[in-house]
Design an enzyme around this catalytic site. Structure first.
Site, PDB file in Angstrom:
ATOM      1  N   MET A 191      -0.980  -9.498   1.545  1.00 36.57           N
ATOM      2  CA  MET A 191      -1.799  -9.148   0.373  1.00 36.57           C
ATOM      3  C   MET A 191      -2.165 -10.427  -0.377  1.00 36.57           C
ATOM      4  SD  MET A 191      -0.428  -5.475  -0.878  1.00 36.57           S
ATOM      5  CE  MET A 191       0.981  -6.037  -1.786  1.00 36.57           C
ATOM      6  N   GLY A 204       7.202 -17.961   2.947  1.00 34.40           N
ATOM      7  CA  GLY A 204       7.555 -16.870   3.863  1.00 34.40           C
ATOM      8  C   GLY A 204       6.364 -16.471   4.728  1.00 34.40           C
ATOM      9  N   HIS A 205       5.194 -16.288   4.091  1.00 34.22           N
ATOM     10  CA  HIS A 205       3.988 -15.963   4.866  1.00 34.22           C
ATOM     11  C   HIS A 205       3.664 -17.087   5.848  1.00 34.22           C
ATOM     12  CE1 HIS A 205       2.918 -13.596   1.069  1.00 34.22           C
ATOM     13  NE2 HIS A 205       2.940 -12.678   2.012  1.00 34.22           N
ATOM     14  N   GLN A 228      -1.100   1.514  -1.619  1.00 33.24           N
ATOM     15  CA  GLN A 228       0.357   1.403  -1.573  1.00 33.24           C
ATOM     16  C   GLN A 228       0.984   1.112  -2.945  1.00 33.24           C
ATOM     17  OE1 GLN A 228       0.046  -2.003   1.299  1.00 33.24           O
ATOM     18  NE2 GLN A 228       1.821  -2.783   0.204  1.00 33.24           N
ATOM     19  N   GLY A 271       7.563  -9.656   7.746  1.00 35.59           N
ATOM     20  CA  GLY A 271       8.782 -10.305   7.264  1.00 35.59           C
ATOM     21  C   GLY A 271       9.926  -9.305   7.193  1.00 35.59           C
ATOM     22  N   LYS A 300      12.128  -9.387   5.117  1.00 41.11           N
ATOM     23  CA  LYS A 300      12.437  -9.109   3.704  1.00 41.11           C
ATOM     24  C   LYS A 300      12.050  -7.670   3.358  1.00 41.11           C
ATOM     25  CE  LYS A 300      10.917  -9.347  -0.422  1.00 41.11           C
ATOM     26  NZ  LYS A 300       9.659  -9.431  -1.074  1.00 41.11           N
ATOM     27  N   MET A 321      11.826 -15.357  -0.767  1.00 44.59           N
ATOM     28  CA  MET A 321      10.450 -15.680  -1.166  1.00 44.59           C
ATOM     29  C   MET A 321       9.661 -14.381  -1.337  1.00 44.59           C
ATOM     30  SD  MET A 321       9.679 -19.052  -0.862  1.00 44.59           S
ATOM     31  CE  MET A 321      10.590 -20.489  -0.317  1.00 44.59           C
ATOM     32  N   ARG A 334       5.864 -11.856  -5.852  1.00 45.69           N
ATOM     33  CA  ARG A 334       6.203 -11.371  -7.207  1.00 45.69           C
ATOM     34  C   ARG A 334       7.154 -12.312  -7.941  1.00 45.69           C
ATOM     35  NH1 ARG A 334       5.583  -6.034  -4.536  1.00 45.69           N
ATOM     36  NH2 ARG A 334       3.865  -5.009  -5.599  1.00 45.69           N
TER      37      ARG A 334
HETATM   38  O1  PAF Z   1       3.897  -6.638   3.219  1.00 50.46           O
HETATM   39  C1  PAF Z   1       2.758  -6.637   2.724  1.00 50.46           C
HETATM   40  O2  PAF Z   1       2.270  -7.624   2.204  1.00 50.46           O
HETATM   41  C2  PAF Z   1       1.935  -5.348   2.763  1.00 50.46           C
HETATM   42  O3  PAF Z   1       2.731  -4.224   2.597  1.00 50.46           O
HETATM   43  C3  PAF Z   1       1.076  -5.235   4.027  1.00 50.46           C
HETATM   44  C4  PAF Z   1       1.920  -5.145   5.285  1.00 50.46           C
HETATM   45  C5  PAF Z   1       0.130  -6.419   4.134  1.00 50.46           C
HETATM   46  C6  PAF Z   1       0.231  -3.959   3.972  1.00 50.46           C
HETATM   47  O4  PAF Z   1      -0.627  -3.977   2.870  1.00 50.46           O
END
Ligand code: PAF
Length: 281
Positions: A30, A36-37, A61, A147, A149, A184, A187
């Site tokens: 997102m 982490g990403h 979500q 992840g 996490k 990580m 938020r």
């Molecule tokens: O983990 C996230 O960032 C979100 O839940 C994802 C998997 C990108 C789905 O919107």
């Protein structure tokens, strides 16, 4: 590196890559990318011919009182980080394309979505499962990286892929932590200085639980009680849940005999943080 905004253009790119026998690794995010990403992107880069990073803040979500509107967004910085990691494409669709006005279809992974975080965030995993299904259908990746996490999310996505026979391999990669152990998370940027100090208690409580299990404690209730005591010492901490569950079906475990997932969600001030570890007795 290209930024693709349109669903059609994204699918066309993927089709072209597959015709050329190129594999695609996909990292759904997102945005507000952190180390982490980047570790997921690095892994995807090492294992695939092409790397696609999805950036989409998925309204489906978020609950009505959650942070959808204020969720950090910074495409310029994210693009810079993706470029540095050798990403080929950022897929950046807008909400109206993903969910047109007449949108009607949802994906629900039963049972696994109702416990742990799902109990406190009704509809959250329906939103995650739906958007991930759409993204997988649009991008057709060979491998998608998540992840650990978000352990429950990874378990739900794996089950969904299995049940719906989606042609993608799901990999859950280890949680990346700050030096003091805080997992990580995008938020973490919400935390004030004193809250940031308190936030380390999630990891400390998980570490305490692991140590207790390694020392022979098999009683989940007792372990959870001790974790609560530790967390409640921090002024800004407010526990939402602590659970010790089976890592396959997420059912609570009373006596620890096999591998368990210890998961928790704690508000630090107004910021809800989650973390988990898997421990073998
Ligand atoms: O983990 C996230 O960032 C979100 O839940 C994802 C998997 C990108 C789905 O919107």
């Amino acid at each position: 590196m290209k930024i693709i905004y349109s669903i059609k253009e994204m699918s066309d790119f993927s089709k072209k890559m597959h015709l050329q026998d190129q594999t695609i690794g996909f990292v759904p995010t997102m945005g507000a990318l952190h180390v982490g990403h980047l570790s997921l992107i690095r892994k995807a880069r090492g294992e695939n011919d092409k790397v696609v990073v999805g950036i989409f803040v998925n309204p489906m979500q978020f609950g009505p009182k959650e942070d959808y509107k204020r969720y950090p967004r910074n495409l310029k910085l994210d693009a810079q980080l993706c470029r540095q990691e050798g990403t080929d494409v950022i897929f950046y669709p807008d909400v109206r394309q993903m969910y047109p006005a007449n949108y009607k279809t949802y994906v629900v992974v039963q049972d696994l979505s109702d416990c742990l975080c799902g109990k406190f965030r009704p509809g959250h995993f329906k939103g995650v499962a739906t958007v991930v299904t759409k993204l997988i259908n649009i991008i057709s990746p060979d491998v998608a990286y998540f992840g650990q996490k978000d352990a429950q999310q990874a378990i739900i996505i794996k089950k969904m892929v299995e049940d719906l026979n989606l042609a993608v391999k799901i990999k859950a990669m280890p949680t990346i932590r700050e030096k003091d152990g805080l997992a990580m998370s995008s938020r973490n940027t919400y935390l004030h200085k004193d809250q940031r100090r308190d936030a380390v208690v999630l990891y400390q409580a998980l570490t305490q639980a692991k140590d207790l299990i390694r020392q022979g404690n098999r009683d989940s209730l007792d372990i959870i009680r001790k974790m609560r005591r530790l967390i409640n010492k921090r002024r800004s901490a407010n526990i939402q849940y602590i659970s010790i569950v089976c890592p396959q079906d997420l059912k609570p475990v009373d006596k620890i005999r096999n591998k368990v997932l210890i998961a928790l969600a704690v508000f630090i001030g107004k910021t809800r943080l989650i973390d988990n570890i898997v421990v073998s007795p």
